[in-house]
Design a protein around this motif. Structure first.
Motif, mmCIF file in Angstrom:
data_model
loop_
_atom_site.group_PDB
_atom_site.id
_atom_site.type_symbol
_atom_site.label_atom_id
_atom_site.label_comp_id
_atom_site.label_asym_id
_atom_site.label_seq_id
_atom_site.Cartn_x
_atom_site.Cartn_y
_atom_site.Cartn_z
ATOM 1 N N ALA A 74 0.839 -1.202 0.000
ATOM 2 C CA ALA A 74 0.000 0.000 0.000
ATOM 3 C C ALA A 74 0.874 1.252 0.000
ATOM 4 C CB ALA A 74 -0.939 -0.003 1.211
ATOM 5 N N TYR A 75 1.954 1.216 0.768
ATOM 6 C CA TYR A 75 2.866 2.358 0.818
ATOM 7 C C TYR A 75 3.459 2.632 -0.562
ATOM 8 C CZ TYR A 75 6.964 5.181 1.848
ATOM 9 O OH TYR A 75 7.911 6.159 1.843
ATOM 10 N N ALA A 76 3.908 1.574 -1.234
ATOM 11 C CA ALA A 76 4.480 1.745 -2.569
ATOM 12 C C ALA A 76 3.446 2.326 -3.528
ATOM 13 C CB ALA A 76 5.002 0.404 -3.087
ATOM 14 N N ALA A 77 2.216 1.876 -3.410
ATOM 15 C CA ALA A 77 1.153 2.402 -4.271
ATOM 16 C C ALA A 77 0.914 3.881 -3.981
ATOM 17 C CB ALA A 77 -0.123 1.604 -4.065
ATOM 18 N N GLN A 78 0.924 4.262 -2.706
ATOM 19 C CA GLN A 78 0.725 5.668 -2.349
ATOM 20 C C GLN A 78 1.847 6.545 -2.892
ATOM 21 O OE1 GLN A 78 0.393 5.700 1.892
ATOM 22 N NE2 GLN A 78 -1.729 4.996 1.887
ATOM 23 N N ILE B 268 3.887 10.499 -6.948
ATOM 24 C CA ILE B 268 4.859 10.818 -7.987
ATOM 25 C C ILE B 268 4.153 11.060 -9.311
ATOM 26 C CG2 ILE B 268 6.741 9.867 -9.374
ATOM 27 C CD1 ILE B 268 7.656 8.428 -6.770
ATOM 28 N N ASN B 269 3.117 10.277 -9.595
ATOM 29 C CA ASN B 269 2.439 10.362 -10.885
ATOM 30 C C ASN B 269 1.340 11.418 -10.931
ATOM 31 O OD1 ASN B 269 4.010 8.320 -12.003
ATOM 32 N ND2 ASN B 269 2.680 6.745 -11.169
ATOM 33 N N ASP B 270 0.977 12.002 -9.798
ATOM 34 C CA ASP B 270 -0.061 13.024 -9.768
ATOM 35 C C ASP B 270 0.541 14.335 -9.276
ATOM 36 O OD1 ASP B 270 -2.279 14.603 -9.565
ATOM 37 O OD2 ASP B 270 -3.400 13.259 -8.256
ATOM 38 N N PRO B 271 0.994 15.179 -10.199
ATOM 39 C CA PRO B 271 1.671 16.415 -9.798
ATOM 40 C C PRO B 271 0.759 17.399 -9.076
ATOM 41 C CG PRO B 271 1.274 16.413 -12.153
ATOM 42 C CD PRO B 271 0.877 15.055 -11.641
ATOM 43 N N HIS B 272 -0.574 17.221 -9.163
ATOM 44 C CA HIS B 272 -1.502 18.144 -8.512
ATOM 45 C C HIS B 272 -1.727 17.780 -7.057
ATOM 46 C CE1 HIS B 272 -2.281 19.938 -12.342
ATOM 47 N NE2 HIS B 272 -2.556 18.759 -12.851
ATOM 48 N N ARG B 273 -1.313 16.608 -6.674
ATOM 49 C CA ARG B 273 -1.518 16.151 -5.304
ATOM 50 C C ARG B 273 -0.338 16.590 -4.453
ATOM 51 N NH1 ARG B 273 -2.574 10.011 -3.270
ATOM 52 N NH2 ARG B 273 -2.673 10.551 -1.098
ATOM 53 N N GLY C 87 0.551 18.091 -0.117
ATOM 54 C CA GLY C 87 0.028 18.443 1.193
ATOM 55 C C GLY C 87 -0.567 17.280 1.954
ATOM 56 N N ASP C 88 -0.755 16.126 1.325
ATOM 57 C CA ASP C 88 -1.292 14.973 2.019
ATOM 58 C C ASP C 88 -0.209 14.347 2.862
ATOM 59 O OD1 ASP C 88 -3.675 15.371 0.749
ATOM 60 O OD2 ASP C 88 -3.344 13.848 -0.785
ATOM 61 N N ASP C 89 -0.585 13.833 4.005
ATOM 62 C CA ASP C 89 0.367 13.145 4.860
ATOM 63 C C ASP C 89 0.140 11.649 4.720
ATOM 64 O OD1 ASP C 89 2.175 12.287 6.675
ATOM 65 O OD2 ASP C 89 1.234 13.204 8.420
ATOM 66 N N ASP C 90 0.761 11.048 3.721
ATOM 67 C CA ASP C 90 0.583 9.627 3.473
ATOM 68 C C ASP C 90 1.369 8.772 4.435
ATOM 69 O OD1 ASP C 90 -1.170 9.951 1.374
ATOM 70 O OD2 ASP C 90 0.425 10.144 -0.099
ATOM 71 N N HIS C 91 2.159 9.368 5.292
ATOM 72 C CA HIS C 91 2.980 8.585 6.211
ATOM 73 C C HIS C 91 2.282 8.399 7.556
ATOM 74 C CE1 HIS C 91 6.230 8.694 3.407
ATOM 75 N NE2 HIS C 91 6.102 9.986 3.325
ATOM 76 N N ALA C 92 1.162 9.059 7.780
ATOM 77 C CA ALA C 92 0.477 8.955 9.061
ATOM 78 C C ALA C 92 -0.193 7.597 9.189
ATOM 79 C CB ALA C 92 -0.570 10.056 9.186
ATOM 80 N N PRO C 93 -0.147 6.993 10.382
ATOM 81 C CA PRO C 93 -0.837 5.717 10.557
ATOM 82 C C PRO C 93 -2.326 5.893 10.488
ATOM 83 C CG PRO C 93 0.060 6.490 12.639
ATOM 84 C CD PRO C 93 0.535 7.422 11.573
ATOM 85 N N ARG C 94 -2.978 4.896 9.979
ATOM 86 C CA ARG C 94 -4.444 4.941 9.856
ATOM 87 C C ARG C 94 -5.063 3.799 10.600
ATOM 88 N NH1 ARG C 94 -2.644 7.256 5.109
ATOM 89 N NH2 ARG C 94 -3.767 9.048 4.524
#
Length: 79
Positions: A56-60, A65-70, A72-79
């Motif tokens: 999941a991390y690799a996908a995020q 990387i592939n969405d230059p408009h994205r 400010g998201d914190d994809d490293h935070a635990p969910r």
């Protein structure tokens, strides 16, 4: 003591989370729970968050990387 640490820029909640993450990677959930006095189900959740789902991390990362408009998201935070 907490106030003195905050004045020096040390964020207690973040520091606690970092310490729990590190311990969760090194100790079995039962030992973590017993040592910290937390419920074993909470210890298991910390272990799952610390171990992470690397697929999941690799996908995020790929999406970031592939969405230059994205940004400010914190994809490293635990969910």
């Amino acid at each position: 003591m907490g106030e003195r640490l905050r004045k020096r820029g040390i964020r207690l909640a973040e520091t606690r989370s970092t310490a729990l993450f590190q311990l969760a990677t090194e100790l079995p959930a039962a030992v973590l729970a017993r040592t910290l006095g937390i419920d074993v189900t909470v210890a298991v959740k910390w272990q799952r968050a610390a171990a992470g789902d690397w697929a999941a991390y690799a996908a995020q990362v790929s999406h970031r990387i592939n969405d230059p408009h994205r940004h400010g998201d914190d994809d490293h935070a635990p969910r």
